[in-house]
Design a protein around this motif. Structure first.
Motif, PDB file in Angstrom:
ATOM      1  N   LEU A 172      64.892  69.482  18.933  1.00  0.00           N
ATOM      2  CA  LEU A 172      63.751  69.305  18.400  1.00  0.00           C
ATOM      3  C   LEU A 172      62.421  69.399  19.231  1.00  0.00           C
ATOM      4  O   LEU A 172      61.490  69.597  18.818  1.00  0.00           O
ATOM      5  CB  LEU A 172      63.749  67.640  18.140  1.00  0.00           C
ATOM      6  CG  LEU A 172      64.898  67.320  16.786  1.00  0.00           C
ATOM      7  CD1 LEU A 172      64.685  65.868  16.761  1.00  0.00           C
ATOM      8  CD2 LEU A 172      64.296  67.865  15.473  1.00  0.00           C
ATOM      9  N   HIS A 173      62.842  69.431  20.647  1.00  0.00           N
ATOM     10  CA  HIS A 173      61.753  69.756  21.537  1.00  0.00           C
ATOM     11  C   HIS A 173      61.435  71.177  21.657  1.00  0.00           C
ATOM     12  O   HIS A 173      60.600  71.559  22.513  1.00  0.00           O
ATOM     13  CB  HIS A 173      61.834  69.059  22.734  1.00  0.00           C
ATOM     14  CG  HIS A 173      61.556  67.513  22.545  1.00  0.00           C
ATOM     15  ND1 HIS A 173      62.545  66.485  22.144  1.00  0.00           N
ATOM     16  CD2 HIS A 173      60.242  66.823  22.993  1.00  0.00           C
ATOM     17  CE1 HIS A 173      62.043  65.316  22.385  1.00  0.00           C
ATOM     18  NE2 HIS A 173      60.851  65.392  22.853  1.00  0.00           N
TER      19      HIS A 173
ATOM     20  N   ASN B 204      60.351  75.059  21.014  1.00  0.00           N
ATOM     21  CA  ASN B 204      59.330  75.617  20.163  1.00  0.00           C
ATOM     22  C   ASN B 204      60.092  76.563  18.992  1.00  0.00           C
ATOM     23  O   ASN B 204      59.513  76.956  17.947  1.00  0.00           O
ATOM     24  CB  ASN B 204      58.325  76.353  20.768  1.00  0.00           C
ATOM     25  CG  ASN B 204      57.359  75.505  21.757  1.00  0.00           C
ATOM     26  OD1 ASN B 204      57.103  74.329  21.428  1.00  0.00           O
ATOM     27  ND2 ASN B 204      56.988  76.064  22.890  1.00  0.00           N
TER      28      ASN B 204
ATOM     29  N   PHE C 152      62.505  76.156  17.491  1.00  0.00           N
ATOM     30  CA  PHE C 152      63.177  75.546  16.346  1.00  0.00           C
ATOM     31  C   PHE C 152      62.190  75.423  15.337  1.00  0.00           C
ATOM     32  O   PHE C 152      62.532  75.707  14.029  1.00  0.00           O
ATOM     33  CB  PHE C 152      63.640  74.120  16.543  1.00  0.00           C
ATOM     34  CG  PHE C 152      64.060  73.188  15.511  1.00  0.00           C
ATOM     35  CD1 PHE C 152      65.244  73.434  14.838  1.00  0.00           C
ATOM     36  CD2 PHE C 152      63.344  72.024  15.160  1.00  0.00           C
ATOM     37  CE1 PHE C 152      65.726  72.707  13.799  1.00  0.00           C
ATOM     38  CE2 PHE C 152      63.712  71.348  14.077  1.00  0.00           C
ATOM     39  CZ  PHE C 152      64.739  71.615  13.505  1.00  0.00           C
ATOM     40  N   TRP C 153      60.909  75.080  15.752  1.00  0.00           N
ATOM     41  CA  TRP C 153      59.899  74.967  14.891  1.00  0.00           C
ATOM     42  C   TRP C 153      59.305  76.230  14.162  1.00  0.00           C
ATOM     43  O   TRP C 153      59.128  76.378  12.862  1.00  0.00           O
ATOM     44  CB  TRP C 153      58.602  74.093  15.427  1.00  0.00           C
ATOM     45  CG  TRP C 153      59.225  72.699  15.709  1.00  0.00           C
ATOM     46  CD1 TRP C 153      59.363  72.149  17.079  1.00  0.00           C
ATOM     47  CD2 TRP C 153      59.595  71.730  15.049  1.00  0.00           C
ATOM     48  NE1 TRP C 153      59.835  71.045  17.049  1.00  0.00           N
ATOM     49  CE2 TRP C 153      59.809  70.704  15.849  1.00  0.00           C
ATOM     50  CE3 TRP C 153      59.505  71.400  13.565  1.00  0.00           C
ATOM     51  CZ2 TRP C 153      60.343  69.401  15.346  1.00  0.00           C
ATOM     52  CZ3 TRP C 153      59.977  70.234  12.820  1.00  0.00           C
ATOM     53  CH2 TRP C 153      60.192  69.162  13.953  1.00  0.00           C
TER      54      TRP C 153
ATOM     55  N   LEU D 227      62.060  77.179  11.767  1.00  0.00           N
ATOM     56  CA  LEU D 227      61.551  76.305  10.423  1.00  0.00           C
ATOM     57  C   LEU D 227      60.846  76.860   9.446  1.00  0.00           C
ATOM     58  O   LEU D 227      60.632  76.965   8.373  1.00  0.00           O
ATOM     59  CB  LEU D 227      61.467  74.936  10.566  1.00  0.00           C
ATOM     60  CG  LEU D 227      62.246  74.222  10.967  1.00  0.00           C
ATOM     61  CD1 LEU D 227      62.103  72.697  11.207  1.00  0.00           C
ATOM     62  CD2 LEU D 227      63.646  73.954  10.016  1.00  0.00           C
ATOM     63  N   VAL D 228      59.758  77.207  10.008  1.00  0.00           N
ATOM     64  CA  VAL D 228      58.585  77.839   9.315  1.00  0.00           C
ATOM     65  C   VAL D 228      59.062  79.340   8.692  1.00  0.00           C
ATOM     66  O   VAL D 228      58.579  79.528   7.640  1.00  0.00           O
ATOM     67  CB  VAL D 228      57.163  78.369  10.417  1.00  0.00           C
ATOM     68  CG1 VAL D 228      55.969  79.212  10.016  1.00  0.00           C
ATOM     69  CG2 VAL D 228      56.584  77.202  10.852  1.00  0.00           C
TER      70      VAL D 228
END
Length: 263
Positions: free
Chosen positions: A9-10, A12, A14-15, A18-19
């Motif tokens: 979750l920390h 970058n 991973f996010w 998701l995008v």
């Protein structure tokens, strides 16, 4: 497991993932064709040249610099290679032009490395200058023009494929280019080098704090020099892949890709 979840979750990446996943799902919902086999193969094939450039740009970014000269470097190395081979009527195996281009890429990369390792000037400024030098040599001194006929082995390599994916609903077919294996190999080598070698660790150390890296014993100048030699080789390979795929050498085709690749 909680520690792993917290780490993910920390991160970058991973996010960003998701995008990308969300965007892909939106496109799939609108078109119904995004996740088809032929479209995925098309995406993979289109990723080879910018992917190779991105590996080179990644190595420089890790070291704390920014290189914007790699498209001009690739164009010059590949143009000289193709021009010499065509003018001499060469028609041998495709490995030869790749080796020549890689050698020229290493030489031009050493030109970058010499300045970046010796001058206390931001790499962005240096590579902006060398990009203009490479472009000037190609279009001014060499009077570059489009080469419509390239050696048969280069043309054959550009049109060869690993397999063909077919979309049963639309009947469209897409071929996975053999050059995709070059991207896989370069990514694998870059991963091993950055993760498991002292050279890779020195890149991260220099990118974190160049002065501290020098104090603990890393050879900062040598590392920077060889980094740009490696970047030159990778960029030249990318340029050769593009030329083979197009079936011709266009001297300005790669110029202007640097910002997209860095992004």
């Amino acid at each position: 497991m909680p520690r792993l979840i917290t780490k993910v979750l920390h991160a970058n990446e991973f996010w960003v993932f998701l995008v990308i996943a969300a965007l892909s799902l939106v496109i799939q919902a609108r078109s119904g064709q995004f996740f088809t086999a032929n479209n995925l193969v098309d995406l993979a094939g289109a990723m080879v040249v910018p992917g190779l450039f991105a590996v080179a740009a990644h190595l420089v970014l890790v070291s704390g610099g920014i290189d914007v000269s790699f498209p001009a470097l690739a164009s010059l190395a590949v143009y000289v290679t193709t021009r010499v081979l065509v003018d001499n009527g060469w028609n041998g195996p495709v490995i030869v032009p790749f080796l020549i281009a890689a050698g020229l890429g290493a030489l031009l990369g050493a030109f970058n490395g010499l300045f970046t390792s010796r001058l206390t000037v931001p790499t962005l400024i240096i590579t902006l200058g060398t990009a203009n030098v490479f472009n000037g040599v190609m279009q001014g001194a060499l009077k570059s023009v489009q080469i419509n006929t390239i050696p048969a082995s280069m043309r054959a390599f550009g049109s060869s494929s690993l397999f063909v994916a077919r979309n049963e609903s639309s009947g469209l077919q897409s071929s996975m280019p053999v050059s995709f294996l070059i991207l896989v190999a370069v990514v694998a080598v870059a991963f091993i080098v950055t993760r498991y070698t002292m050279f890779g660790r020195s890149l991260y150390a220099i990118g974190g704090d160049e002065s501290a890296a020098a104090r603990v014993g890393f050879k900062v100048r040598a590392t920077k020099f060889w980094l740009y030699v490696i970047v030159g080789i990778i960029a030249a390979l990318a340029g050769m892949v593009r030329t083979c795929a197009m079936g011709q050498m266009h001297p300005t085709n790669l110029l202007g890709m640097e910002m997209m690749v860095i992004a």
